[in-house]
Design a protein around this motif. Sequence first.
Motif, short mmCIF file in Angstrom:
data_model
loop_
_atom_site.label_atom_id
_atom_site.label_comp_id
_atom_site.label_asym_id
_atom_site.label_seq_id
_atom_site.Cartn_x
_atom_site.Cartn_y
_atom_site.Cartn_z
N ALA A 2 0.93 -1.11 -0.01
CA ALA A 2 0.08 -0.06 0.20
C ALA A 2 0.70 1.39 -0.12
O ALA A 2 1.61 1.50 1.04
N LEU A 3 0.92 1.85 -1.06
CA LEU A 3 1.59 3.11 -1.26
C LEU A 3 1.34 4.17 -0.24
O LEU A 3 2.02 5.09 -0.07
N GLU A 4 0.25 4.13 -0.04
CA GLU A 4 -0.51 5.26 1.01
C GLU A 4 0.53 5.47 2.26
O GLU A 4 0.43 6.50 2.86
N SER A 5 0.70 4.18 2.73
CA SER A 5 1.72 4.29 3.92
C SER A 5 3.14 4.99 3.71
O SER A 5 3.75 5.43 4.92
N HIS A 6 3.46 5.45 2.37
CA HIS A 6 4.55 5.93 2.11
C HIS A 6 4.48 7.18 1.51
O HIS A 6 5.46 7.69 0.91
N LEU A 7 3.26 7.93 1.84
CA LEU A 7 2.85 9.09 1.01
C LEU A 7 3.70 10.21 1.47
O LEU A 7 4.25 10.94 0.61
N LYS A 8 4.17 10.37 2.74
CA LYS A 8 5.21 11.48 3.25
C LYS A 8 6.46 11.15 2.33
O LYS A 8 6.99 12.14 1.81
N THR A 9 7.15 10.10 2.38
CA THR A 9 8.02 9.94 1.63
C THR A 9 8.27 9.93 0.26
O THR A 9 9.28 10.84 -0.48
N ILE A 10 7.31 9.67 -0.42
CA ILE A 10 7.18 10.01 -2.05
C ILE A 10 7.02 11.39 -2.02
O ILE A 10 7.32 11.90 -3.14
N LYS A 11 6.11 11.99 -1.34
CA LYS A 11 6.02 13.51 -1.42
C LYS A 11 7.40 14.46 -1.34
O LYS A 11 7.55 15.16 -2.11
N ASP A 12 8.19 13.96 -0.27
CA ASP A 12 9.16 14.57 -0.09
C ASP A 12 10.34 14.42 -1.00
O ASP A 12 11.06 15.19 -1.71
N MET A 13 10.04 13.17 -1.88
CA MET A 13 11.20 12.89 -2.92
C MET A 13 10.72 13.79 -4.19
O MET A 13 11.63 14.16 -5.03
N ARG A 14 9.42 13.86 -4.19
CA ARG A 14 9.07 14.60 -5.54
C ARG A 14 9.35 16.02 -5.43
O ARG A 14 9.78 16.65 -6.19
N LEU A 15 9.17 16.58 -4.11
CA LEU A 15 9.58 17.85 -3.86
C LEU A 15 11.14 18.35 -3.89
O LEU A 15 11.51 19.09 -4.44
N GLN A 16 11.84 17.20 -3.90
CA GLN A 16 13.30 17.33 -4.03
C GLN A 16 13.67 16.80 -5.71
O GLN A 16 14.70 16.83 -5.87
N GLY A 17 12.75 16.77 -6.48
CA GLY A 17 12.96 16.73 -7.81
C GLY A 17 13.20 15.10 -8.56
O GLY A 17 13.65 14.92 -9.35
N SER A 18 12.77 14.14 -7.54
CA SER A 18 12.94 12.93 -7.78
C SER A 18 11.92 12.30 -9.11
O SER A 18 10.99 12.77 -8.89
N THR A 19 12.48 11.70 -9.94
CA THR A 19 11.43 11.23 -10.96
C THR A 19 10.68 9.94 -10.47
O THR A 19 11.11 9.36 -9.36
N TYR A 20 9.95 9.41 -11.15
CA TYR A 20 9.28 8.38 -10.90
C TYR A 20 10.31 6.75 -10.90
O TYR A 20 10.20 6.22 -10.03
N GLU A 21 11.07 7.17 -11.77
CA GLU A 21 12.36 5.96 -11.69
C GLU A 21 13.07 5.98 -10.36
O GLU A 21 13.40 4.98 -9.94
N ASP A 22 13.39 7.03 -10.04
CA ASP A 22 14.37 7.55 -8.78
C ASP A 22 13.38 6.87 -7.67
O ASP A 22 14.04 6.08 -6.73
#
Length: 398
Positions: A2-22
């Motif tokens: 369930a990716l919902e449990s990792h929402l904060k981590t994914i949000k932070d990575m997107r804010l830092q410019g991470s791609t879907y691949e990253d």
Amino acid sequence: MALESHLKTIKDMRLQGSTYEDISSTFVSMGLEKGGSIHNIKKFCLRYNLKQKEVVSNTQLEAAVVQAVQETGPTYGRRMMAGYLASKGVHASQQRVAAALRVVQPPYHRARSQGLRNLNPMPYHAAYMGQKLRIDQNEKMVMFGVTYVVAIDGYSGKLVGHSTMPIKNNLTIYDEVYNKSAVLNYGLWDQVRVDHGKEFLLSLFVQDKLSGYRLDQERPPYLQTKSTKNHRIERVWPEVNNRVTYPLKSAIINLVNQERLNMEDNTVRFCLSNLSCQIANIGLQRFVDAWNSHSVSGRGIPNLLAEGGCRVKLTADQLPTASQAADLYDQENHASLTRASVFGRDPFVDATERHQAERRFAEAYSDITVLLDETVNHNFGPFQNALMHLVHLSSQHD
């Protein structure tokens, strides 16, 4: 998964410019292959409107890179520079950082492009944050009274503790690296790994005393192996040397070659070590901030991988102070650990004399970070002049 449990981590990575691949690579490296595919990550980000934000304009980014290059010198490429900028609150993708580096300092960019390095040909495995902690020292500047010690988590690759000292010392390493930096901030590791040096005896002694609290009781609380067996730390030292050690060492050797620095004089040795440790520690802290915020190919960002810390947490009351630990070690081992280590000889009779000299030095050099900025950009004069001024002030008390 369930990716919902990792929402904060994914949000932070997107804010830092991470791609879907990253992001997908990070989740795979964490053992979360199921549900962590690029396709699923993309769908999840679109559902929650997690955009890859570019929070600064090109002009703002280039200005930030100019300032960062002034502070770090020519050796930070796109990954480490993006990490360093992120540690300063400036978030941009690696691609944009790379473009900015090409624009603001073309000579530095060409020099990096021509350099080939193979820093880590073999893997170093740990299953989770808190399983293995490696502590290691760097003595490339030991002849000038500077020794680095760092601690790195084997799973996340995060640098969780560091210290710069005149001479490697058991109490300093325990207090500034193992105790206050690593264990109190992140928790207790299942195993500590060091080389066969005696400077780690106190940290290993306390790790053994705390072994009953560990998550994995089957694993030995510590191992002593050759430093070359630790592939995580072998990635760190070449980076530290290129970015901090070698520029500073070149500035000192230049003074010695000009016969302006008498290394036989104990007051000179004391002043050299004192100032160099301060300057080197500023550079090491900058490197640590950048390293922990940069994206490691195929793994992710150390800060994010280390979120939550170790699974076993300890309080300050459960950890002895350096002095208490040393007393207990001496009693149980019928030994006497060196309590303080000095390079050269302290010329000051008391704290009052020292404070007077420090005040007079600060009047001339109020911001010593400038000395590092100039040194890493191969302008050795400011650091050299500051050092000679400190020697002059201290010699009046010798």
